[in-house]
Design a protein around this motif. Structure first.
Motif, PDB file in Angstrom:
ATOM      1  N   GLN A 163      -4.772   2.016 -11.066  1.00  0.00           N
ATOM      2  CA  GLN A 163      -5.887   2.630 -11.787  1.00  0.00           C
ATOM      3  C   GLN A 163      -6.254   3.988 -11.198  1.00  0.00           C
ATOM      4  O   GLN A 163      -6.525   4.937 -11.937  1.00  0.00           O
ATOM      5  N   HIS A 201      -5.059  -2.719 -20.838  1.00  0.00           N
ATOM      6  CA  HIS A 201      -5.622  -2.966 -19.506  1.00  0.00           C
ATOM      7  C   HIS A 201      -6.227  -4.369 -19.380  1.00  0.00           C
ATOM      8  O   HIS A 201      -6.438  -4.843 -18.273  1.00  0.00           O
ATOM      9  N   ALA A 215      -3.445  -3.378  -8.588  1.00  0.00           N
ATOM     10  CA  ALA A 215      -4.109  -2.959  -9.829  1.00  0.00           C
ATOM     11  C   ALA A 215      -5.023  -1.753  -9.593  1.00  0.00           C
ATOM     12  O   ALA A 215      -5.026  -0.810 -10.385  1.00  0.00           O
ATOM     13  N   PHE A 246      -4.579  -6.840 -17.096  1.00  0.00           N
ATOM     14  CA  PHE A 246      -4.928  -6.938 -15.670  1.00  0.00           C
ATOM     15  C   PHE A 246      -5.889  -8.105 -15.426  1.00  0.00           C
ATOM     16  O   PHE A 246      -5.782  -8.801 -14.430  1.00  0.00           O
ATOM     17  N   ALA A 301       1.236  -7.620 -10.818  1.00  0.00           N
ATOM     18  CA  ALA A 301       0.377  -6.438 -11.009  1.00  0.00           C
ATOM     19  C   ALA A 301       1.217  -5.198 -11.296  1.00  0.00           C
ATOM     20  O   ALA A 301       0.863  -4.384 -12.158  1.00  0.00           O
TER      21      ALA A 301
END
Length: 186
Positions: free
Chosen positions: A134, A104, A130, A107, A79
């Motif tokens: 964010q 993204h 993650a 992820f 991650a």
């Protein structure tokens, strides 16, 4: 077909080998991509960050296999490396925002890879890193994002999909673990 007692251990060993190898390949790709697109941070810094993220799970893999930390630590490292990968594409101009958004999706791919461990802690560890990334990116780039994008609804849709995916994989790995526990104790 029945599995003998050694096959799950062999499969786990192969997964560990592959996952650790992936963690050492990603920093090279990370630095190369950063150099190729002229990322916002120096390529050497991105390489060092990726290598540092790979070092801790490798330590656990080489020295402490018995404590079952390898899935969790390697998932969290993955991650972190994906966060670095998205930072590589950090848009310095509004026209670069689409590539940043597209990166993204890594992820999602990483979350699915972590489910291969069949360990809910690995899924939860990846999800935690993650989400922290964010939140930090949202807080640091809020003015840029809102200036470049009129509608923030797609961001919340993607977040909802990511949370739903993580929840489904968490439940799947939890049920598998409970089933395996019942099978061992039967």
């Amino acid at each position: 077909m029945t599995l003998n007692a050694t096959e799950p251990g062999l499969q786990r060993g192969r997964l560990e080998n592959g996952f650790i190898a992936l963690l050492w390949i990603i920093p090279v790709l990370l630095a190369g991509l950063n150099w190729l697109i002229g990322g916002p941070l120096p390529s050497l810094l991105m390489l060092a960050g990726g290598l540092l993220a790979a070092a801790l799970p490798t330590f656990y893999w080489r020295r402490r296999r018995q404590n079952n930390a390898v899935p969790v630590v390697s998932s969290m490292a993955l991650a972190a490396q994906i966060a670095l990968l998205t930072m590589t594409t950090l848009p310095l101009h509004p026209e670069g925002l689409q590539l940043y958004k597209d990166m993204h999706f890594w992820f999602f791919a990483g979350l699915c890879l972590c489910a291969c461990w069949l360990d809910r802690r690995a899924v939860l560890g990846f999800f935690g890193i993650a989400i922290l990334y964010q939140l930090a990116a949202y807080w640091l780039l809020a003015n840029f994002w809102f200036a470049a994008e009129d509608d923030v609804a797609p961001q919340f849709v993607r977040l909802g999909i990511f949370v739903a995916t993580a929840a489904a994989l968490f439940l799947l790995t939890s049920r598998w673990g409970a089933s395996r526990y019942r099978q061992r104790n039967a």
